[in-house]
Design an enzyme around this catalytic site. Structure first.
Site, PDB file in Angstrom:
ATOM      1  N   ASP A   1       0.845  -1.192   0.000  1.00 54.94           N
ATOM      2  CA  ASP A   1       0.000   0.000   0.000  1.00 54.94           C
ATOM      3  C   ASP A   1       0.885   1.249   0.000  1.00 54.94           C
ATOM      4  OD1 ASP A   1       0.726  -0.681   2.698  1.00 54.94           O
ATOM      5  OD2 ASP A   1      -0.759   0.750   3.451  1.00 54.94           O
ATOM      6  N   GLU A  27      -0.026  -0.743   5.881  1.00 50.90           N
ATOM      7  CA  GLU A  27       1.057  -0.217   6.711  1.00 50.90           C
ATOM      8  C   GLU A  27       0.918   1.278   6.846  1.00 50.90           C
ATOM      9  OE1 GLU A  27       4.919   1.140   8.183  1.00 50.90           O
ATOM     10  OE2 GLU A  27       3.959   1.751   6.341  1.00 50.90           O
TER      11      GLU A  27
HETATM   12 ZN   LIG Z   1       6.843   2.136   4.171  1.00 52.53          ZN
END
Ligand SMILES: [Zn+2]
Length: 402
Positions: A78, A153
């Site tokens: 992501d 994340e």
């Molecule tokens: Zn990163």
């Protein structure tokens, strides 16, 4: 030194950048990765995790080989939003290669590193099988290699790495060491790696007073005075003086509010928010105790206040400098000629979750343009990082045997 890899990390990185995987969208990035890993013999699991109040997130766990040692490469596909696409020199998800750089959101944080690891892995497995790298060339590692890749994340990190780790643990999967591919290099590839991270704690300080007319302060109790006293106390003295691998812990106020739209009113309440980035001298509990004592001392019996802390899953941690850290340092030195600084600076990363399962070292690309407009990576750095990861794999699994 010949850094060329038969599997081209630039092409993989470019294809990954073209997947618009802004958290929590998968954007095709994990599908692409799964396909490549299956081709070289990995068993791939696509896992979607959910939790009320958060977006569902796609994740990937892939593994090849069996037994120990077990090396896991962790990362995320992501990316943060690109902002105004028009302000980019090349569209953020075009994967444009201009001059000697690959442009696009995620190029350094951290699709580039994932591409380098996949390329290095293909080379390593093919070399072990004595075949040219590529779909038909893969052999087995002398142990186990896993990839633990999340799509969460850059977001709240609820339905990503923590749940992936738990999922693996429930299936009896044990990791010996983790290499996390976050962009840890500062100015030049290889100048820094991370062997720990500071913890992060958010708090709110609220002082109660009595509302009144500003012209009759004797009839009111201005909470701003008390708040300033407590804030001064919290800012006055350092929390510590740093430790062997960490800078001093630091408290920073991020907001001060009374929410008072008028000019003639003493408010009833004043509040301030702060964040502490703390080192391995403290745990969250010891830090909370320290801040409570400081407030209590400053408040005496004059100031009525409350001090609250937000739940946090970011404890400080340090990976001991031992054979695994030395192995990664050796690979970096061999390829770049630079001895990486062992750093614990910067924000939090998913290493804060992984460290509960196995020692974790973070090493990746130069982070200078991460999260910025015109995020980009030098093609030479992609080649060099692939060479570094290849050496990490070779050394970790004792290849070539001697
Ligand atoms: Zn990163």
């Amino acid at each position: 030194m010949n850094l060329s890899s038969p599997v081209d990390p630039v092409a993989i990185a470019r294809d990954l950048v073209r997947c618009p995987s802004v958290t929590p969208a998968e954007g095709g990035a994990l599908r692409l990765l799964a396909g490549m890993l299956e081709e070289i013999g990995f068993e791939v699991h696509r896992l979607t995790f959910s939790e009320p109040g958060t977006a569902d997130v796609d994740n990937l766990y892939a593994r090849i080989g069996s037994g120990s040692p077990h090396l896991v490469f962790a990362g995320h596909t992501d990316v943060v939003p690109p902002g105004e696409p028009g302000s980019w020199t090349h569209p953020p998800f075009s994967g444009a290669i201009a001059g000697d750089e690959l442009h696009g959101r995620g190029a350094v944080d951290m699709k580039g590193a994932i591409a380098c690891f996949v390329a290095a892995l293909s080379d390593h497995l093919a070399a072990r099988a004595g075949r040219p790298a590529g779909p038909a060339g893969a052999g087995q590692p002398a142990g186990t290699v896993s990839l633990l890749i999340t799509g969460d994340e850059e977001g709240v990190a609820v339905n990503g790495t923590p749940k992936l780790l738990q999922w693996a643990a429930e299936r009896g999967i044990r990791f010996d060491h983790c290499l996390l591919g976050e962009p840890t290099s500062a100015e030049a590839l290889g100048d820094a790696m991370k062997i720990g991270r500071r913890g992060s704690l958010n708090g709110t300080l609220v002082v109660a007073g009595r509302q009144g007319h500003v012209a009759y302060p004797q009839l009111a109790d201005n909470p701003i005075r008390g708040l300033v006293t407590l804030m001064s106390r919290l800012m006055a003295e350092p929390l510590d003086h740093g430790t062997a691998h960490f800078d001093p812990s630091h408290l920073e106020f991020t907001s001060v509010d009374v929410g008072n739209p008028t000019v003639n009113l003493i408010p009833a309440e004043a509040r301030a928010r702060f964040n502490v980035r703390y080192n391995d001298r403290h745990t969250q509990d010891s830090l909370k105790r320290l801040l409570k004592i400081r407030c209590r001392e400053a408040a005496g019996d004059r100031i009525r206040y409350s001090l609250e802390f937000a739940p946090s899953n970011s404890e400080a941690f340090l990976t001991a400098v031992g054979p695994f850290v030395e192995l990664v340092i050796g690979a970096v030195v061999e390829v770049t000629g630079r001895t990486p600084k062992l750093s614990t600076s910067g924000g939090t990363s998913d290493a804060r979750f992984i460290k509960n399962y196995c020692p974790v070292v973070e090493f990746g690309l130069v982070g200078r343009t991460m999260h910025q407009v015109d995020e980009r990576v030098a093609l030479a750095d992609l080649a060099a990082l692939t060479a570094i990861y290849r050496r990490v794999l070779d050394r970790y699994f004792g290849y070539p045997p001697h």
